[in-house]
Write an enzyme that holds these catalytic residues in place. Structure first.
Site, short mmCIF file in Angstrom:
data_model
loop_
_atom_site.label_atom_id
_atom_site.label_comp_id
_atom_site.label_asym_id
_atom_site.label_seq_id
_atom_site.Cartn_x
_atom_site.Cartn_y
_atom_site.Cartn_z
N SER A 1 40.63 -23.87 7.69
CA SER A 1 41.55 -24.74 6.96
C SER A 1 42.97 -24.17 6.93
O SER A 1 43.62 -24.12 7.96
CB SER A 1 41.00 -24.98 5.54
OG SER A 1 41.69 -25.99 4.88
N ALA A 2 43.46 -23.72 5.78
CA ALA A 2 44.81 -23.15 5.71
C ALA A 2 44.96 -21.94 6.63
O ALA A 2 46.03 -21.71 7.22
CB ALA A 2 45.15 -22.77 4.27
N HIS B 1 40.85 -30.81 8.84
CA HIS B 1 40.29 -31.90 8.02
C HIS B 1 40.80 -33.26 8.50
O HIS B 1 41.03 -34.16 7.70
CB HIS B 1 40.67 -31.77 6.54
CG HIS B 1 40.43 -30.41 5.95
ND1 HIS B 1 39.18 -29.99 5.53
CD2 HIS B 1 41.28 -29.39 5.70
CE1 HIS B 1 39.29 -28.75 5.03
NE2 HIS B 1 40.55 -28.37 5.13
N GLY C 1 42.63 -23.02 1.42
CA GLY C 1 43.28 -23.19 0.13
C GLY C 1 44.60 -23.90 0.35
O GLY C 1 44.69 -24.78 1.22
N GLU D 1 36.34 -32.52 10.23
CA GLU D 1 35.42 -31.66 9.50
C GLU D 1 34.24 -31.32 10.42
O GLU D 1 33.65 -32.21 11.03
CB GLU D 1 34.90 -32.37 8.26
CG GLU D 1 35.98 -32.86 7.32
CD GLU D 1 36.23 -31.89 6.19
OE1 GLU D 1 35.31 -31.64 5.42
OE2 GLU D 1 37.36 -31.39 6.09
#
Length: 245
Positions: A123-124, A160, A90, A196
């Protein structure tokens, strides 16, 4: 050696697959049979209830119970009792601010670095596992008290990671140029650009690149280097000491 065990995933969803589908076998191998329940941290998204439902459905399909920290009346106690921690993706600034607001930075560090419980981030959640969130791709929509993060590894990650598109007419900075700008500042740590589909498995003082895509490593003052899955990145853990946060 450190008892830490980390699975740092670049992205939650890979094109053509469902939530955590591309790394579900890695998750099962990482958590093993000893872990029965996972503590989920949904702070990076605004709708925490919906996020927890998505994560719970996935982890239950893999055989694990899931408790979301936002449903606990005492987040610190939830961390202290947790068997494993998963921090989802997020907005990284929103996530880090919530970790500070709930006094969880030191608690998570202790559980992972001293007690050795498994930590998974995507991710985050991968960004906040590193020294700082300086190399996130996200907009600073809120203002955490510091950009220093959990410091579970002594370098930074850019999830990413995107390669320049040779056909694009976009004249803005590439991801590589932005990381180079970061390294123009003094005493900045290495940055691992995870594409990714890539993830980093850390077991004690050993770090291995896993997944289906490669990674790009940026060291201050040096040319970036390209690395395939299976690469041993253990030197990133030993070349510098963990920061005293």
């Amino acid at each position: 050696g450190s008892p830490r065990r980390l699975l740092l995933v670049s992205n939650s969803t890979l094109h053509g697959g469902g939530y955590l589908g591309h790394c579900q076998q890695h998750i099962k191998s990482f958590l093993g049979e000893k872990v029965k329940r996972v503590l989920f941290v949904p702070y990076a998204l605004h709708d925490r209830d919906a996020y927890a439902r998505t994560a719970r459905e996935k982890f239950e399909s893999l055989g694990y119970g899931l408790d979301s920290i936002h449903e606990s009346c005492d987040p610190v106690e939830a961390v202290r009792k947790s068997e494993a921690i998963f921090i989802g993706g997020g907005n990284t600034f929103r996530l880090l601010k919530a970790l500070y607001d709930n006094c969880l930075i030191q608690e998570i560090r202790k559980r992972v670095l001293e007690d050795g419980i498994p930590y998974m981030g995507s991710s985050a959640g991968t960004n906040v596992a590193t020294i700082s969130i300086n190399t996130t791709n996200d907009m600073p929509i809120v203002y955490p008290p510091s950009l220093q993060a959990l410091g579970l590894v002594p370098f930074n990650i850019n999830p990413h990671y995107l390669d320049p598109d040779a056909k694009s007419t976009h004249m803005g900075e590439t991801r590589e140029e932005r990381i180079r700008q970061y390294h123009e500042e003094p005493d900045t740590p290495p940055v691992l650009g995870l594409r990714e589909g890539a993830m980093l498995l850390v077991e004690g003082d050993k770090a291995t690149l896993q997944g289906v895509t490669g990674a790009r490593l940026f060291l201050r003052g040096k040319k970036p280097t390209e690395h395939e899955p299976g690469t041993d990145f253990s030197f990133l853990l030993t070349d510098s000491n963990l920061p005293n946060l």
